[in-house]
Structures are given as structure tokens and as C-alpha cells.
Write a protein that holds these residues in place. Sequence first.
Motif, mmCIF file in Angstrom:
data_model
loop_
_atom_site.group_PDB
_atom_site.id
_atom_site.type_symbol
_atom_site.label_atom_id
_atom_site.label_comp_id
_atom_site.label_asym_id
_atom_site.label_seq_id
_atom_site.Cartn_x
_atom_site.Cartn_y
_atom_site.Cartn_z
ATOM 1 N N GLU A 19 35.819 41.318 40.527
ATOM 2 C CA GLU A 19 35.561 39.986 39.966
ATOM 3 C C GLU A 19 35.506 40.040 38.442
ATOM 4 O OE1 GLU A 19 32.016 38.833 42.082
ATOM 5 O OE2 GLU A 19 33.168 38.022 43.768
ATOM 6 N N ALA A 20 34.871 41.074 37.905
ATOM 7 C CA ALA A 20 34.788 41.224 36.446
ATOM 8 C C ALA A 20 36.164 41.474 35.845
ATOM 9 C CB ALA A 20 33.827 42.362 36.084
ATOM 10 N N LEU A 21 36.977 42.299 36.500
ATOM 11 C CA LEU A 21 38.324 42.567 35.995
ATOM 12 C C LEU A 21 39.179 41.305 36.043
ATOM 13 C CD1 LEU A 21 40.451 44.487 34.891
ATOM 14 C CD2 LEU A 21 40.934 45.183 37.259
ATOM 15 N N ALA A 22 39.104 40.569 37.128
ATOM 16 C CA ALA A 22 39.868 39.325 37.226
ATOM 17 C C ALA A 22 39.476 38.369 36.100
ATOM 18 C CB ALA A 22 39.643 38.675 38.587
ATOM 19 N N LYS A 23 38.192 38.253 35.848
ATOM 20 C CA LYS A 23 37.709 37.375 34.781
ATOM 21 C C LYS A 23 38.241 37.837 33.423
ATOM 22 C CE LYS A 23 33.540 35.318 32.878
ATOM 23 N NZ LYS A 23 32.091 35.184 32.981
ATOM 24 N N ARG A 24 38.204 39.150 33.181
ATOM 25 C CA ARG A 24 38.724 39.674 31.910
ATOM 26 C C ARG A 24 40.218 39.418 31.770
ATOM 27 N NH1 ARG A 24 37.614 45.215 29.746
ATOM 28 N NH2 ARG A 24 38.463 44.140 27.922
ATOM 29 N N ARG A 25 40.907 39.360 32.885
ATOM 30 C CA ARG A 25 42.347 39.094 32.868
ATOM 31 C C ARG A 25 42.640 37.591 32.813
ATOM 32 N NH1 ARG A 25 45.027 43.555 31.995
ATOM 33 N NH2 ARG A 25 44.839 45.299 33.433
ATOM 34 N N GLY A 26 41.568 36.771 32.733
ATOM 35 C CA GLY A 26 41.756 35.329 32.628
ATOM 36 C C GLY A 26 41.991 34.622 33.943
ATOM 37 N N ARG A 27 41.645 35.261 35.032
ATOM 38 C CA ARG A 27 41.844 34.662 36.350
ATOM 39 C C ARG A 27 40.545 34.045 36.849
ATOM 40 N NH1 ARG A 27 45.148 38.489 40.303
ATOM 41 N NH2 ARG A 27 45.069 36.551 41.509
ATOM 42 N N ASP A 28 40.668 32.924 37.530
ATOM 43 C CA ASP A 28 39.540 32.276 38.192
ATOM 44 C C ASP A 28 39.815 32.377 39.693
ATOM 45 O OD1 ASP A 28 37.692 30.582 39.375
ATOM 46 O OD2 ASP A 28 37.863 29.055 37.815
ATOM 47 N N LEU A 29 39.272 33.405 40.307
ATOM 48 C CA LEU A 29 39.577 33.677 41.707
ATOM 49 C C LEU A 29 39.191 32.521 42.621
ATOM 50 C CD1 LEU A 29 38.618 37.463 41.974
ATOM 51 C CD2 LEU A 29 40.864 36.436 41.537
ATOM 52 N N ALA A 30 38.048 31.886 42.367
ATOM 53 C CA ALA A 30 37.611 30.770 43.213
ATOM 54 C C ALA A 30 38.623 29.631 43.164
ATOM 55 C CB ALA A 30 36.227 30.293 42.790
ATOM 56 N N THR A 31 39.088 29.287 41.972
ATOM 57 C CA THR A 31 40.079 28.221 41.819
ATOM 58 C C THR A 31 41.391 28.605 42.493
ATOM 59 O OG1 THR A 31 39.076 27.500 39.751
ATOM 60 C CG2 THR A 31 41.356 26.841 40.120
ATOM 61 N N ILE A 159 26.177 48.956 41.199
ATOM 62 C CA ILE A 159 26.530 47.546 41.043
ATOM 63 C C ILE A 159 26.420 47.138 39.575
ATOM 64 C CG2 ILE A 159 25.863 45.191 41.654
ATOM 65 C CD1 ILE A 159 24.909 46.407 44.379
ATOM 66 N N ARG A 160 25.330 47.537 38.944
ATOM 67 C CA ARG A 160 25.103 47.178 37.536
ATOM 68 C C ARG A 160 26.207 47.733 36.642
ATOM 69 N NH1 ARG A 160 20.874 49.779 33.708
ATOM 70 N NH2 ARG A 160 20.959 48.391 31.930
ATOM 71 N N TYR A 161 26.541 49.005 36.832
ATOM 72 C CA TYR A 161 27.529 49.632 35.955
ATOM 73 C C TYR A 161 28.963 49.293 36.325
ATOM 74 C CZ TYR A 161 24.203 51.799 32.930
ATOM 75 O OH TYR A 161 23.217 51.971 31.993
ATOM 76 N N ALA A 162 29.207 48.769 37.512
ATOM 77 C CA ALA A 162 30.567 48.343 37.845
ATOM 78 C C ALA A 162 31.047 47.323 36.821
ATOM 79 C CB ALA A 162 30.609 47.759 39.253
ATOM 80 N N ARG A 163 30.230 46.321 36.546
ATOM 81 C CA ARG A 163 30.598 45.281 35.576
ATOM 82 C C ARG A 163 30.620 45.847 34.151
ATOM 83 N NH1 ARG A 163 30.638 40.321 36.458
ATOM 84 N NH2 ARG A 163 29.037 40.335 38.078
ATOM 85 N N LEU A 164 29.620 46.638 33.809
ATOM 86 C CA LEU A 164 29.534 47.161 32.443
ATOM 87 C C LEU A 164 30.706 48.084 32.117
ATOM 88 C CD1 LEU A 164 25.690 47.855 32.331
ATOM 89 C CD2 LEU A 164 26.927 45.966 31.235
ATOM 90 N N LEU A 165 31.126 48.895 33.060
ATOM 91 C CA LEU A 165 32.260 49.790 32.808
ATOM 92 C C LEU A 165 33.577 49.018 32.767
ATOM 93 C CD1 LEU A 165 31.240 52.964 34.856
ATOM 94 C CD2 LEU A 165 30.934 52.507 32.402
ATOM 95 N N ILE A 166 33.712 47.999 33.606
ATOM 96 C CA ILE A 166 34.903 47.145 33.530
ATOM 97 C C ILE A 166 34.960 46.477 32.156
ATOM 98 C CG2 ILE A 166 35.918 44.972 34.356
ATOM 99 C CD1 ILE A 166 36.585 47.275 36.235
ATOM 100 N N ASP A 167 33.815 45.993 31.683
ATOM 101 C CA ASP A 167 33.770 45.336 30.374
ATOM 102 C C ASP A 167 34.138 46.287 29.238
ATOM 103 O OD1 ASP A 167 33.082 42.948 31.549
ATOM 104 O OD2 ASP A 167 30.946 43.100 31.064
ATOM 105 N N ALA A 168 33.920 47.589 29.428
ATOM 106 C CA ALA A 168 34.233 48.584 28.397
ATOM 107 C C ALA A 168 35.693 49.037 28.424
ATOM 108 C CB ALA A 168 33.312 49.797 28.553
ATOM 109 N N LEU A 169 36.417 48.710 29.487
ATOM 110 C CA LEU A 169 37.802 49.159 29.628
ATOM 111 C C LEU A 169 38.734 48.509 28.608
ATOM 112 C CD1 LEU A 169 38.579 49.045 33.462
ATOM 113 C CD2 LEU A 169 38.511 51.082 32.023
#
Length: 185
Positions: A19-31, A159-169
Motif C-alpha cells: 500500500e505504501a509503495l502504491a501510494k509513492r507511485r501515485g496510485r490510489d488502490l481503493a479508487t 509492520i512499522r518498518y514495512a512503511r518506513l523502509l518503503i518510504d526510504a527507497l
Amino acid sequence: MTVRAVVLVEGHSDQVALEALAKRRGRDLATEGISIVPVGGSKSVGGFLKLYGPQGMGARIAGLCDAAEEGDFLRGLERAGLGSNLSREDMEALGFFVCVEDLEDELIRCLGAAAVEEVLDAHGDLGPFRTLQKQSAWLGRTPEDQLRRFMGSGGSRKIRYARLLIDALDLAHVPRPLDGVLAHV
């Protein structure tokens, strides 16, 4: 909302990372009508394939698993009627990707141990990580192995670091399985 596609993952850390990677790529998965569904362990994937796949809702399906659970995902795909004697390449053609070891290994290898330690430091966990490194069971092990162990301990750390590490990529250097599964849906 209509569910167009479902990505089956083993656990919540995989869900958070995608979900974090999709968001960083500009995707809105729900939409887009895409749901990422943790199956609660690889042994459960078959039931979810039947629920969401061609025998059930007929949604486009994809998935992400750890190397150790590849066999469970293969059997689930075969039992759901999505092929037989599937290779890893066949799985990928169906949208199912395998992490070399696990999600944390993929992220640590992409970022490098030093960058992961910077993320730990920024979030107050470098001290506890250094304590783990001093434990006799972890002396002499690679920093990457130590980091994987650290991520897997401590309750919700994965779970916590999944988002944080994606954000650091750097988005030009994303683990192949993560990019592959999102590209499929």
C-alpha cells in the motif's frame, strides 16, 4: 466500491508495504478497485484464491509470498485451477511473485544495511538494534542477517518498518517482487 483485483499476501507487513509503495507511485488502490488482502499465513491462500478467483468473485488476482512459502502458493494456485506443475515463471505470469527470503530481506538488500540503520536511528531503534548485535547468537553474523532478525522481533516492528523502509527507497530501485505484483494489477 467494486473489487476489480485482489492481491493476496501472507501478512499485514506485506499489505502495509505494498500500500505504501502504491501510494509513492501515485496510485490510489481503493479508487482503482484493488484490495490487498492478508491471508493470515501461506497455508490459507487456497481458500482465498477460491473466494476471489475464477471459481468465486472472478476478480483479477495476484500475490506476494516469501520463498519458504512458495510451495503453499503453488499448491493453492493449482487447486484453484490456475495451472499445474507451475514454475516460478508461471507463477509470475499469473501475477504471483516470490521474495528471495522475505519482504524484509528484499527491502534490506535494496536499501543496504547502512541506510536501514539510518532509518532505525531516525525512529529511535538503533540502540535496541545494537543490543541485538552484541548477543552471542548474532555475533559474527552479517548486518543484513541481524537486521532481518531485528525486524522480525519486537511485536509489530515488521509492520512499522514495512512503511518506513518503503518510504526510504529510491523508486528507481524497488524490489522486483513488489513492483511485479503491483504492475500485474
